[in-house]
Design a protein around this motif. Structure first.
Motif, PDB file in Angstrom:
ATOM      1  N   GLN A 215       0.841  -1.202   0.000  1.00 50.57           N
ATOM      2  CA  GLN A 215       0.000   0.000   0.000  1.00 50.57           C
ATOM      3  C   GLN A 215       0.875   1.252   0.000  1.00 50.57           C
ATOM      4  OE1 GLN A 215      -2.884   0.897   3.233  1.00 50.57           O
ATOM      5  NE2 GLN A 215      -4.335   1.372   1.595  1.00 50.57           N
ATOM      6  N   ASP A 216       0.600   2.123  -0.949  1.00 51.21           N
ATOM      7  CA  ASP A 216       1.334   3.383  -1.135  1.00 51.21           C
ATOM      8  C   ASP A 216       0.572   4.503  -0.416  1.00 51.21           C
ATOM      9  OD1 ASP A 216       3.037   5.329  -2.188  1.00 51.21           O
ATOM     10  OD2 ASP A 216       2.080   5.372  -4.153  1.00 51.21           O
ATOM     11  N   HIS A 217       1.232   5.620  -0.197  1.00 52.38           N
ATOM     12  CA  HIS A 217       0.599   6.797   0.416  1.00 52.38           C
ATOM     13  C   HIS A 217       0.914   8.003  -0.440  1.00 52.38           C
ATOM     14  CE1 HIS A 217       0.985   3.821   3.544  1.00 52.38           C
ATOM     15  NE2 HIS A 217       0.042   4.441   4.215  1.00 52.38           N
ATOM     16  N   LYS A 218      -0.109   8.503  -1.142  1.00 51.45           N
ATOM     17  CA  LYS A 218       0.138   9.563  -2.124  1.00 51.45           C
ATOM     18  C   LYS A 218       0.102  10.963  -1.515  1.00 51.45           C
ATOM     19  CE  LYS A 218      -1.495   7.316  -6.299  1.00 51.45           C
ATOM     20  NZ  LYS A 218      -0.303   6.969  -6.972  1.00 51.45           N
ATOM     21  N   ARG A 219      -0.644  11.125  -0.441  1.00 54.03           N
ATOM     22  CA  ARG A 219      -0.801  12.482   0.103  1.00 54.03           C
ATOM     23  C   ARG A 219       0.469  12.947   0.802  1.00 54.03           C
ATOM     24  NH1 ARG A 219      -5.759  14.893   0.168  1.00 54.03           N
ATOM     25  NH2 ARG A 219      -7.244  13.673  -1.029  1.00 54.03           N
ATOM     26  N   THR A 229       1.212  13.438  -4.188  1.00 53.30           N
ATOM     27  CA  THR A 229       2.638  13.513  -4.520  1.00 53.30           C
ATOM     28  C   THR A 229       2.974  12.309  -5.402  1.00 53.30           C
ATOM     29  OG1 THR A 229       3.328  12.058  -2.730  1.00 53.30           O
ATOM     30  CG2 THR A 229       3.082  14.396  -2.189  1.00 53.30           C
ATOM     31  N   GLY A 230       4.233  12.178  -5.742  1.00 50.03           N
ATOM     32  CA  GLY A 230       4.672  10.979  -6.453  1.00 50.03           C
ATOM     33  C   GLY A 230       4.622   9.740  -5.566  1.00 50.03           C
ATOM     34  N   GLY A 231       4.299   9.896  -4.283  1.00 50.65           N
ATOM     35  CA  GLY A 231       4.271   8.782  -3.316  1.00 50.65           C
ATOM     36  C   GLY A 231       5.206   9.109  -2.157  1.00 50.65           C
ATOM     37  N   LEU A 274       3.989  -5.568 -14.966  1.00 50.97           N
ATOM     38  CA  LEU A 274       2.644  -5.001 -15.034  1.00 50.97           C
ATOM     39  C   LEU A 274       2.218  -4.712 -13.594  1.00 50.97           C
ATOM     40  CD1 LEU A 274       0.229  -4.206 -16.798  1.00 50.97           C
ATOM     41  CD2 LEU A 274      -0.650  -6.522 -16.515  1.00 50.97           C
ATOM     42  N   TYR A 275       1.900  -3.455 -13.357  1.00 51.67           N
ATOM     43  CA  TYR A 275       1.584  -3.031 -11.985  1.00 51.67           C
ATOM     44  C   TYR A 275       0.158  -2.517 -11.971  1.00 51.67           C
ATOM     45  CZ  TYR A 275       1.682   1.361  -9.082  1.00 51.67           C
ATOM     46  OH  TYR A 275       1.395   2.446  -8.311  1.00 51.67           O
ATOM     47  N   GLY A 276      -0.703  -3.240 -11.260  1.00 51.99           N
ATOM     48  CA  GLY A 276      -2.103  -2.850 -11.156  1.00 51.99           C
ATOM     49  C   GLY A 276      -2.324  -2.030  -9.907  1.00 51.99           C
ATOM     50  N   ALA A 292       2.997   0.175 -16.618  1.00 52.73           N
ATOM     51  CA  ALA A 292       3.808  -0.766 -17.403  1.00 52.73           C
ATOM     52  C   ALA A 292       5.218  -0.900 -16.832  1.00 52.73           C
ATOM     53  CB  ALA A 292       3.873  -0.260 -18.845  1.00 52.73           C
ATOM     54  N   ARG A 293       5.320  -0.786 -15.511  1.00 49.44           N
ATOM     55  CA  ARG A 293       6.640  -0.632 -14.877  1.00 49.44           C
ATOM     56  C   ARG A 293       6.538  -1.006 -13.416  1.00 49.44           C
ATOM     57  NH1 ARG A 293       5.267   3.682 -11.713  1.00 49.44           N
ATOM     58  NH2 ARG A 293       3.454   4.784 -12.516  1.00 49.44           N
ATOM     59  N   PHE A 294       7.686  -1.020 -12.734  1.00 54.46           N
ATOM     60  CA  PHE A 294       7.681  -1.158 -11.289  1.00 54.46           C
ATOM     61  C   PHE A 294       7.070   0.106 -10.683  1.00 54.46           C
ATOM     62  CE2 PHE A 294      11.396  -4.193 -11.495  1.00 54.46           C
ATOM     63  CZ  PHE A 294      10.835  -5.193 -10.707  1.00 54.46           C
ATOM     64  N   ALA A 295       6.371  -0.059  -9.562  1.00 54.38           N
ATOM     65  CA  ALA A 295       5.823   1.087  -8.834  1.00 54.38           C
ATOM     66  C   ALA A 295       6.938   1.755  -8.033  1.00 54.38           C
ATOM     67  CB  ALA A 295       4.725   0.610  -7.898  1.00 54.38           C
ATOM     68  N   ASP A 296       6.738   3.030  -7.782  1.00 51.81           N
ATOM     69  CA  ASP A 296       7.681   3.780  -6.971  1.00 51.81           C
ATOM     70  C   ASP A 296       6.883   4.454  -5.869  1.00 51.81           C
ATOM     71  OD1 ASP A 296       9.715   5.265  -5.957  1.00 51.81           O
ATOM     72  OD2 ASP A 296      10.165   6.381  -7.784  1.00 51.81           O
ATOM     73  N   PRO A 297       7.058   4.118  -4.602  1.00 48.97           N
ATOM     74  CA  PRO A 297       8.151   3.354  -3.999  1.00 48.97           C
ATOM     75  C   PRO A 297       7.914   1.866  -3.810  1.00 48.97           C
ATOM     76  CG  PRO A 297       6.920   4.503  -2.270  1.00 48.97           C
ATOM     77  CD  PRO A 297       6.248   4.830  -3.565  1.00 48.97           C
ATOM     78  N   GLU A 298       6.767   1.318  -4.234  1.00 53.78           N
ATOM     79  CA  GLU A 298       6.450  -0.074  -3.875  1.00 53.78           C
ATOM     80  C   GLU A 298       7.461  -1.085  -4.420  1.00 53.78           C
ATOM     81  OE1 GLU A 298       4.441   2.303  -5.185  1.00 53.78           O
ATOM     82  OE2 GLU A 298       2.362   1.631  -5.181  1.00 53.78           O
ATOM     83  N   SER A 299       8.206  -0.712  -5.470  1.00 55.16           N
ATOM     84  CA  SER A 299       9.252  -1.604  -5.983  1.00 55.16           C
ATOM     85  C   SER A 299      10.283  -1.902  -4.896  1.00 55.16           C
ATOM     86  CB  SER A 299       9.957  -0.939  -7.164  1.00 55.16           C
ATOM     87  OG  SER A 299      10.382   0.361  -6.794  1.00 55.16           O
TER      88      SER A 299
HETATM   89  N1  GLY Z   1       3.159   4.203  -6.567  1.00 56.84           N
HETATM   90  C1  GLY Z   1       2.727   5.113  -7.532  1.00 56.84           C
HETATM   91  C2  GLY Z   1       3.345   4.934  -8.852  1.00 56.84           C
HETATM   92  O1  GLY Z   1       4.381   4.324  -8.984  1.00 56.84           O
HETATM   93  O2  GLY Z   1       2.771   5.399  -9.822  1.00 56.84           O
END
Ligand code: GLY
Ligand code: AMP
Length: 438
Positions: A215-219, A229-231, A274-276, A292-299
């Protein structure tokens, strides 16, 4: 193996670190990331979103000199520009999607049409509109409960949701105007209520292998206040997140598999990550978007847990022979250190100092995002500076390590202290429980 990586953020720092465990890593970056440069056998600088510039480096400095086994283009803008295609055209086997397949991310109308055409689960009500009257009608048809978004890439910052960013339809229409002026087209979606999670998967064009959910946190600020934000950070707790059930992950994985199968049938095979971005709702899983990529920061959460060779997985992706992957069941917490004032008014060019010795003692890890070196000093830009990772057998341990790790960097930076805490996670669990009981 020799692997060519394109990208220069914290996400690419951990990718480079994992690849370097058993391969030589070569990197093309837009700006020199000092930590990635230290890992790389060799690096080059150019505008990585310009395929022509990347092509020149590949042709003039790599082909005929270094035998690259695999190429991996990482960030969204680079994939949308067709840099995987450039690598493949130069004879390099690729583990990242070509422009046509990355369209699942850079064109949200393509994504919604794909779900519709192949009757893939998780679809939500939506309308692609190109004029004011249709936009207003679409918002009214959804009782004003909508998300308004551009079709293209926005760095996670281009979506406005009713209730969060605007209340009255006329306020929403101001954003509609803005998007019509800029792009001539936009997407209106029903607002989905639930808890969001990221599920990333490797794909070789046929098969998918899912990684642990995160789970990411965007705020920008604690307890989800402030702008997107970008995360700001993310956490994971093994094969499940505390607010999810196993059936949720199974459903999301089936959706990822269905997308890969559909794209194969349509002649645009998806090879890469593939990142859903999914929403768990009272009625099951809904698709917010695909990337179509790794998530940032979840990667960072998932690659820290990958128990095996990332290079070998990239090779399997390139060859179309993906096998199962193993992940440790530890918990992880990532917290981004960002310049004061980020994201609205960040203060750039400030000196920061990293206490690597103390980080090591704490067992915390640091990934460099956007910082640069000048006259022997480390300076910030206007973007996120560092990601700090804590890992442990419990989420409490992981959070405590990440939090202490944040204190090992001095300078005018801040972070969200609430990410990964029991208090915040319990709020997610309570929210989901309330929704499921309704
Ligand atoms: N975790 C947000 C993104 O990579 O787009
Ligand atoms: P995106 O840029 O598509 O990742 O969207 C940014 C954020 O807006 C997401 O993380 C969600 O929190 C929110 N969002 C996007 N689409 C919807 C939707 N249809 N319903 C509710 N929230 C949404």
């Amino acid at each position: 193996m020799r692997i060519l990586l394109i990208g220069n953020g914290a996400r690419e720092h951990i990718i480079a670190e994992k690849l370097a465990q058993d391969s030589e890593v070569y990197v093309i970056m837009s700006k020199k990331n000092p930590a990635i440069a230290a890992i790389a056998k060799e690096h080059w600088i150019c505008n990585i979103e310009n395929p022509q510039e990347v092509s020149e480096i590949v042709k003039n400095q790599i082909i005929g000199k270094i035998k690259i086994d695999i190429g991996f283009a990482s960030p969204d803008g680079v994939l949308a520009a067709g840099v995987s295609d450039v690598l493949e055209n130069a004879g390099i086997p690729i583990a990242s999607p070509k422009k046509a397949a990355a369209r699942i991310e850079w064109d949200k109308s393509f994504m919604r049409l794909l779900l519709e055409k192949h009757k893939i689960a998780g679809q939500i009500k939506h309308k692609i509109v190109n004029n004011e009257a249709d936009a207003r009608a679409a918002i009214i048809a959804l009782d004003g409960s909508v998300a308004i978004k551009p079709l293209g890439l926005t760095g996670g910052k281009g979506v406005k949701v009713s209730g969060d960013h605007f209340t009255h339809i006329d306020e929403g229409m101001i954003y509609v105007h803005e998007l019509l002026d800029k792009d001539g087209v936009l997407l209106i979606e029903e607002k989905v209520e639930g808890e969001e999670f990221s599920l990333q998967a490797f794909s070789d064009g046929h098969n998918v292998v899912a990684m642990p959910p995160v789970q990411d946190h965007k705020r920008a600020f604690s307890y989800d206040r402030g702008n997107n934000t970008g995360g700001m950070g993310s956490y994971s707790t093994g094969p499940l997140l505390p607010f999810l059930e196993k059936s949720d992950i199974d459903q999301a994985t089936r959706i990822l598999q269905a997308v890969v199968s559909a794209m194969h049938r349509d002649g645009v095979p998806f090879k890469g990550i593939l990142y859903g971005q999914f929403m768990a709702t009272k009625n099951g899983i809904r698709v917010i978007e695909f990337n179509a990529r790794f998530a940032d920061p979840e990667s960072i959460n998932v690659l820290a847990l990958l128990d095996g060779s990332l290079s070998a997985i990239f090779k399997q992706i390139a060859e179309g022979s993906l096998k199962k992957c193993n992940f440790l069941v530890d918990s992880t917490v990532v917290k981004y250190l960002v310049p004061e004032g980020y994201p609205d008014n960040p203060k750039p060019n400030e000196e920061v100092k990293v206490n690597l010795e103390l980080l090591k003692k704490l067992d915390a890890k640091i990934y460099y995002a956007s910082v640069y070196e000048k006259n022997g000093k480390l300076l910030t830009t206007g973007s996120r500076a560092f990601a700090i990772l804590g890992q442990g057998t419990t989420i409490d341990m992981a959070e405590a390590i990440a939090e202490k790790g944040c204190k090992c960097v001095s300078g005018p930076l801040r972070h969200r202290a609430d990410i990964g805490t029991n208090d915040l996670i319990q709020k997610r669990v309570d929210h989901m429980k309330k929704l499921r009981e309704r």
